[in-house]
Design an enzyme around this catalytic site. Structure first.
Site, PDB file in Angstrom:
ATOM      1  N   HIS A 139       2.321  -5.227   8.673  1.00 23.37           N
ATOM      2  CA  HIS A 139       1.468  -4.199   9.252  1.00 23.37           C
ATOM      3  C   HIS A 139       0.171  -4.873   9.711  1.00 23.37           C
ATOM      4  O   HIS A 139      -0.807  -4.888   8.974  1.00 23.37           O
ATOM      5  CB  HIS A 139       1.176  -3.108   8.223  1.00 23.37           C
ATOM      6  CG  HIS A 139       0.542  -1.897   8.805  1.00 23.37           C
ATOM      7  ND1 HIS A 139       0.809  -0.619   8.357  1.00 23.37           N
ATOM      8  CD2 HIS A 139      -0.362  -1.749   9.810  1.00 23.37           C
ATOM      9  CE1 HIS A 139       0.089   0.260   9.061  1.00 23.37           C
ATOM     10  NE2 HIS A 139      -0.620  -0.406   9.934  1.00 23.37           N
ATOM     11  N   ARG A 194      -3.012  -4.912  10.840  1.00 23.70           N
ATOM     12  CA  ARG A 194      -4.079  -3.947  11.103  1.00 23.70           C
ATOM     13  C   ARG A 194      -5.123  -4.558  12.041  1.00 23.70           C
ATOM     14  O   ARG A 194      -5.320  -5.789  12.040  1.00 23.70           O
ATOM     15  CB  ARG A 194      -4.716  -3.480   9.798  1.00 23.70           C
ATOM     16  CG  ARG A 194      -3.738  -2.670   8.927  1.00 23.70           C
ATOM     17  CD  ARG A 194      -4.395  -2.133   7.666  1.00 23.70           C
ATOM     18  NE  ARG A 194      -3.440  -1.341   6.868  1.00 23.70           N
ATOM     19  CZ  ARG A 194      -3.208  -0.052   7.067  1.00 23.70           C
ATOM     20  NH1 ARG A 194      -3.827   0.594   8.062  1.00 23.70           N
ATOM     21  NH2 ARG A 194      -2.342   0.600   6.312  1.00 23.70           N
ATOM     22  N   HIS A 252      -5.214  -8.434   6.324  1.00 24.02           N
ATOM     23  CA  HIS A 252      -4.155  -9.221   5.677  1.00 24.02           C
ATOM     24  C   HIS A 252      -3.303  -9.919   6.736  1.00 24.02           C
ATOM     25  O   HIS A 252      -3.604 -11.061   7.079  1.00 24.02           O
ATOM     26  CB  HIS A 252      -3.307  -8.392   4.680  1.00 24.02           C
ATOM     27  CG  HIS A 252      -2.961  -6.990   5.092  1.00 24.02           C
ATOM     28  ND1 HIS A 252      -2.335  -6.681   6.281  1.00 24.02           N
ATOM     29  CD2 HIS A 252      -3.144  -5.808   4.442  1.00 24.02           C
ATOM     30  CE1 HIS A 252      -2.140  -5.372   6.328  1.00 24.02           C
ATOM     31  NE2 HIS A 252      -2.633  -4.809   5.238  1.00 24.02           N
ATOM     32  N   GLU A 287       4.802  -2.692  11.813  1.00 29.14           N
ATOM     33  CA  GLU A 287       4.182  -1.379  11.713  1.00 29.14           C
ATOM     34  C   GLU A 287       2.794  -1.406  12.342  1.00 29.14           C
ATOM     35  O   GLU A 287       2.145  -2.454  12.386  1.00 29.14           O
ATOM     36  CB  GLU A 287       4.032  -0.989  10.233  1.00 29.14           C
ATOM     37  CG  GLU A 287       5.325  -0.893   9.494  1.00 29.14           C
ATOM     38  CD  GLU A 287       5.109  -0.484   8.053  1.00 29.14           C
ATOM     39  OE1 GLU A 287       4.057  -0.807   7.489  1.00 29.14           O
ATOM     40  OE2 GLU A 287       6.006   0.167   7.494  1.00 29.14           O
ATOM     41  N   THR A 344      -5.707   2.543   3.327  1.00 27.49           N
ATOM     42  CA  THR A 344      -4.273   2.268   3.457  1.00 27.49           C
ATOM     43  C   THR A 344      -3.660   3.447   4.211  1.00 27.49           C
ATOM     44  O   THR A 344      -4.349   4.410   4.527  1.00 27.49           O
ATOM     45  CB  THR A 344      -3.578   2.079   2.087  1.00 27.49           C
ATOM     46  OG1 THR A 344      -2.207   1.676   2.320  1.00 27.49           O
ATOM     47  CG2 THR A 344      -3.578   3.355   1.258  1.00 27.49           C
ATOM     48  N   HIS A 398       6.077   3.490   0.954  1.00 30.56           N
ATOM     49  CA  HIS A 398       4.703   3.585   0.444  1.00 30.56           C
ATOM     50  C   HIS A 398       4.678   3.945  -1.031  1.00 30.56           C
ATOM     51  O   HIS A 398       5.128   5.008  -1.447  1.00 30.56           O
ATOM     52  CB  HIS A 398       3.809   4.557   1.238  1.00 30.56           C
ATOM     53  CG  HIS A 398       2.358   4.189   1.087  1.00 30.56           C
ATOM     54  ND1 HIS A 398       1.665   3.422   2.001  1.00 30.56           N
ATOM     55  CD2 HIS A 398       1.485   4.447   0.086  1.00 30.56           C
ATOM     56  CE1 HIS A 398       0.423   3.238   1.573  1.00 30.56           C
ATOM     57  NE2 HIS A 398       0.279   3.857   0.422  1.00 30.56           N
ATOM     58  N   ASP A 399       4.225   2.992  -1.807  1.00 32.41           N
ATOM     59  CA  ASP A 399       4.098   3.130  -3.272  1.00 32.41           C
ATOM     60  C   ASP A 399       5.436   3.283  -3.990  1.00 32.41           C
ATOM     61  O   ASP A 399       5.488   3.761  -5.134  1.00 32.41           O
ATOM     62  CB  ASP A 399       3.172   4.289  -3.653  1.00 32.41           C
ATOM     63  CG  ASP A 399       1.700   3.914  -3.449  1.00 32.41           C
ATOM     64  OD1 ASP A 399       0.872   4.832  -3.410  1.00 32.41           O
ATOM     65  OD2 ASP A 399       1.399   2.708  -3.318  1.00 32.41           O
TER      66      ASP A 399
HETATM   67  C1  LIG Z   1       2.817   2.344   6.519  1.00 37.94           C
HETATM   68  C2  LIG Z   1       2.743   2.091   5.048  1.00 37.94           C
HETATM   69  O1  LIG Z   1       2.821   2.989   4.238  1.00 37.94           O
HETATM   70  C3  LIG Z   1       2.607   0.736   4.592  1.00 37.94           C
HETATM   71  O2  LIG Z   1       3.633   0.041   5.116  1.00 37.94           O
HETATM   72  C4  LIG Z   1       1.369   0.064   5.053  1.00 37.94           C
HETATM   73  O3  LIG Z   1       1.701  -1.162   5.610  1.00 37.94           O
HETATM   74  C5  LIG Z   1       0.492  -0.207   3.882  1.00 37.94           C
HETATM   75  O4  LIG Z   1      -0.639  -0.856   4.410  1.00 37.94           O
HETATM   76  P1  LIG Z   1      -1.521  -1.770   3.456  1.00 37.94           P
HETATM   77  O5  LIG Z   1      -0.610  -2.858   2.937  1.00 37.94           O
HETATM   78  O6  LIG Z   1      -2.604  -2.245   4.357  1.00 37.94           O
HETATM   79  O7  LIG Z   1      -1.980  -0.852   2.339  1.00 37.94           O
HETATM   80  N1  LIG Z   2       6.152   1.308   5.090  1.00 36.01           N
HETATM   81  C1  LIG Z   2       5.861   1.062   3.700  1.00 36.01           C
HETATM   82  C2  LIG Z   2       5.663  -0.406   3.483  1.00 36.01           C
HETATM   83  O1  LIG Z   2       5.963  -1.217   4.348  1.00 36.01           O
HETATM   84  C3  LIG Z   2       5.114  -0.906   2.204  1.00 36.01           C
HETATM   85  O2  LIG Z   2       4.332   0.063   1.546  1.00 36.01           O
HETATM   86  P1  LIG Z   2       3.846  -0.339   0.067  1.00 36.01           P
HETATM   87  O3  LIG Z   2       5.076  -0.629  -0.740  1.00 36.01           O
HETATM   88  O4  LIG Z   2       2.975  -1.558   0.207  1.00 36.01           O
HETATM   89  O5  LIG Z   2       3.101   0.872  -0.421  1.00 36.01           O
END
Ligand SMILES: CC(=O)[C@@H](O)[C@H](O)COP(=O)(O)O
Ligand SMILES: NCC(=O)COP(=O)(O)O
Length: 251
Positions: free
Chosen positions: A50, A52, A57, A81, A111, A202-203
């Site tokens: 991802h 950003r 990162h 992403e 995030t 996510h999480d």
């Molecule tokens: C879209 C999503 O939920 C995650 O994939 C995102 O990449 C989290 O970003 P951070 O790692 O910057 O928290």
């Molecule tokens: N799209 C979710 C992802 O790539 C990772 O999310 P997380 O496990 O770091 O919360």
């Protein structure tokens, strides 16, 4: 090297947090490339990043170096992403990953914490979705678990949705777990009924992943980063990826 079994659900490892630690010194370690390679060797079906806009990162060089690495793994998928109204489309055009995931994040967001409002942004997204697809890139839209929103995701041309699973993770182990999980199960069914593929992320972690997938059999890919990298600090990437693959198999 472990060749991934044809699992019902693919594991895509998000390596954002390896890059986050790497960026705190000018030493190039821990290596993002090495992390991705070890996760692929252990059987992960994909790698997610991802990048950003603030490069907190994953940096532009990481995106391109990982793209080169993925050439050596033609049976695995690269997922990039980001917000297509910010910097994501430059990566989609340059790299043409297997998949891109459109995420409605602001530039300085802590995030990702919400999915798309397609009533507001659907028509603006439509041409960008069409462009990515014309480049051979599968498009997934990051969505909240709202069954009624899935038909709209299909209508703007998306191939898949990614269900934003933080609300499930937050409810996990609480009296609300069953109720929240039901909303995800209904959303996954609605997405599949609309002709969409279903991703989730996510999480997610080793504790909440199996019950989530057991309740949402339509989910075909989970992208996991934060908890997986935290586990890898204790167990190593190989053992950690195998543990997550086992959690998927157990669903
Ligand atoms: C879209 C999503 O939920 C995650 O994939 C995102 O990449 C989290 O970003 P951070 O790692 O910057 O928290
Ligand atoms: N799209 C979710 C992802 O790539 C990772 O999310 P997380 O496990 O770091 O919360």
């Amino acid at each position: 090297m472990t060749t991934p079994s044809p699992q019902r659900c693919a594991l895509s490892v998000n390596v954002n947090k390896v890059a986050l630690v790497r960026n705190t010194r000018h030493l190039g370690i821990p290596s993002v490339l090495r992390a991705a390679e070890l996760c692929l060797k252990a059987g992960a079906q994909g790698i997610t990043v991802h990048p950003r806009p603030d490069a907190r990162h994953i940096r532009t060089d990481d995106v391109h170096q990982l793209a080169a690495l993925m050439q050596a793994w033609p049976d695995r998928e690269y997922n990039i992403e980001g917000n297509p109204f910010q910097n994501l489309m430059e990566f989609v055009r340059a790299v043409r990953p297997a998949q891109c995931t459109f995420v409605p994040d602001g530039e300085d967001q802590f995030t990702s914490d919400h999915g798309w409002d397609l009533a507001k942004d659907g028509e603006r997204l439509r041409p960008l979705i069409a462009e990515a697809r014309s480049l051979g890139v599968r498009v997934s839209l990051f969505m909240d678990p709202e069954p009624g929103a899935m038909a709209a995701a299909r209508a703007v041309g998306a191939d898949r949705v990614e269900l934003y699973t933080e609300p499930y993770a937050a409810a996990f182990g609480s009296p609300r777990q069953a109720e929240v999980l039901q909303a995800f199960a209904q959303s996954a069914r609605a997405a599949a009924a609309a002709g969409l593929g279903v991703n989730a992320g996510h999480d997610l972690n080793r504790d909440n992943l199996t019950p989530f997938l057991a309740a949402c059999p339509a989910v075909q890919e989970v992208s996991i980063g934060h908890a997986l990298v935290a586990d890898a600090l204790e167990l190593g990437y190989s053992e950690t990826v195998r543990a997550y693959l086992a959690c998927i198999e157990a669903a």
